[in-house]
Design a protein around this motif. Sequence first.
Motif, PDB file in Angstrom:
ATOM      1  N   ALA A 235       0.948  -1.214   0.285  1.00 46.42           N
ATOM      2  CA  ALA A 235       0.031   0.110   0.075  1.00 46.42           C
ATOM      3  C   ALA A 235       0.662   1.234   0.117  1.00 46.42           C
ATOM      4  CB  ALA A 235      -0.882  -0.061   0.947  1.00 46.42           C
ATOM      5  N   LEU A 236       2.254   1.226   0.455  1.00 47.15           N
ATOM      6  CA  LEU A 236       2.942   2.285   0.635  1.00 47.15           C
ATOM      7  C   LEU A 236       4.007   2.407  -0.615  1.00 47.15           C
ATOM      8  CD1 LEU A 236       3.569   1.970   4.359  1.00 47.15           C
ATOM      9  CD2 LEU A 236       2.068   3.391   3.242  1.00 47.15           C
ATOM     10  N   ARG A 237       3.544   2.378  -1.971  1.00 45.78           N
ATOM     11  CA  ARG A 237       4.608   2.150  -3.046  1.00 45.78           C
ATOM     12  C   ARG A 237       5.077   3.663  -3.110  1.00 45.78           C
ATOM     13  NH1 ARG A 237       1.217  -0.158  -8.063  1.00 45.78           N
ATOM     14  NH2 ARG A 237       2.325   1.822  -9.036  1.00 45.78           N
ATOM     15  N   GLY A 238       4.813   4.684  -2.772  1.00 42.79           N
ATOM     16  CA  GLY A 238       5.637   5.989  -3.014  1.00 42.79           C
ATOM     17  C   GLY A 238       6.661   6.408  -1.949  1.00 42.79           C
ATOM     18  N   LEU A 239       6.742   5.580  -1.128  1.00 45.04           N
ATOM     19  CA  LEU A 239       7.818   5.942  -0.148  1.00 45.04           C
ATOM     20  C   LEU A 239       9.216   5.363  -0.429  1.00 45.04           C
ATOM     21  CD1 LEU A 239       6.105   5.156   3.557  1.00 45.04           C
ATOM     22  CD2 LEU A 239       6.581   7.172   2.424  1.00 45.04           C
ATOM     23  N   GLU A 240      10.204   5.877  -0.050  1.00 50.35           N
ATOM     24  CA  GLU A 240      11.600   5.319  -0.329  1.00 50.35           C
ATOM     25  C   GLU A 240      11.646   3.910   0.438  1.00 50.35           C
ATOM     26  OE1 GLU A 240      14.561   7.946   1.096  1.00 50.35           O
ATOM     27  OE2 GLU A 240      13.574   9.749  -0.020  1.00 50.35           O
ATOM     28  N   PRO A 241      12.581   3.139  -0.064  1.00 53.62           N
ATOM     29  CA  PRO A 241      12.719   1.782   0.465  1.00 53.62           C
ATOM     30  C   PRO A 241      12.919   1.811   2.097  1.00 53.62           C
ATOM     31  CG  PRO A 241      14.127   2.053  -1.460  1.00 53.62           C
ATOM     32  CD  PRO A 241      13.626   3.457  -1.117  1.00 53.62           C
ATOM     33  N   LEU A 242      13.685   2.578   2.676  1.00 57.00           N
ATOM     34  CA  LEU A 242      13.732   2.108   4.061  1.00 57.00           C
ATOM     35  C   LEU A 242      12.617   2.696   4.926  1.00 57.00           C
ATOM     36  CD1 LEU A 242      15.912   1.326   6.351  1.00 57.00           C
ATOM     37  CD2 LEU A 242      16.849   3.736   6.316  1.00 57.00           C
ATOM     38  N   ALA A 243      12.117   3.779   4.623  1.00 58.69           N
ATOM     39  CA  ALA A 243      10.759   4.384   5.114  1.00 58.69           C
ATOM     40  C   ALA A 243       9.781   3.291   4.926  1.00 58.69           C
ATOM     41  CB  ALA A 243      10.547   5.469   4.641  1.00 58.69           C
ATOM     42  N   ARG A 244       9.921   2.577   3.797  1.00 56.91           N
ATOM     43  CA  ARG A 244       8.572   1.598   3.516  1.00 56.91           C
ATOM     44  C   ARG A 244       9.028   0.503   4.175  1.00 56.91           C
ATOM     45  NH1 ARG A 244       7.779  -0.529  -2.741  1.00 56.91           N
ATOM     46  NH2 ARG A 244       5.820  -1.684  -2.346  1.00 56.91           N
ATOM     47  N   VAL A 245      10.177  -0.056   4.400  1.00 54.65           N
ATOM     48  CA  VAL A 245      10.569  -1.164   5.450  1.00 54.65           C
ATOM     49  C   VAL A 245      10.064  -0.972   6.744  1.00 54.65           C
ATOM     50  CG1 VAL A 245      12.172  -2.758   6.364  1.00 54.65           C
ATOM     51  CG2 VAL A 245      11.965  -2.201   3.851  1.00 54.65           C
TER      52      VAL A 245
END
Length: 141
Positions: free
Chosen positions: A72-82
């Motif tokens: 659901a959080l495709r727009g975030l940067e990878p670290l923030a998304r994790v």
Amino acid sequence: MQTIRIRTSSRDRTEGTRLGSERDLSPLLAGAATAVGGFGALLALTGADSPLRGPFTLFFLLAAPAVAVAAALRGLEPLARVLTALAGAVVVNMLVAQGMLATHRWSYRGGVVAVTTLSALLLLLLWVRRRRGRTTTGRTP
């Protein structure tokens, strides 16, 4: 209009090749994580008496909602998304546990089923939303 071409050094090209080979491992790691999580859920649901039941089930209970939240959080940067996905997974698990304890329906099998259902429902809703947003040609007007 003039095109400016930027040449990369040979060192940059070799680093890019090395990074490309690391990216080739991601489907393998995703498959291994899916197998471990699925095996943990299976061990928990069958009540098998195995020393791997605890760690694999814990991995499943963290990974299943984390994957659903990360989708659901495709727009975030990878670290923030994790980090956000892991926090969301903990929140989902805590809400399931709190709801089951409040209704006096606590069981570890029920918890695994509830977390699986919520994660699958979130992934299904995301899939439907993305499919509905597309036009017949796949292009936006």
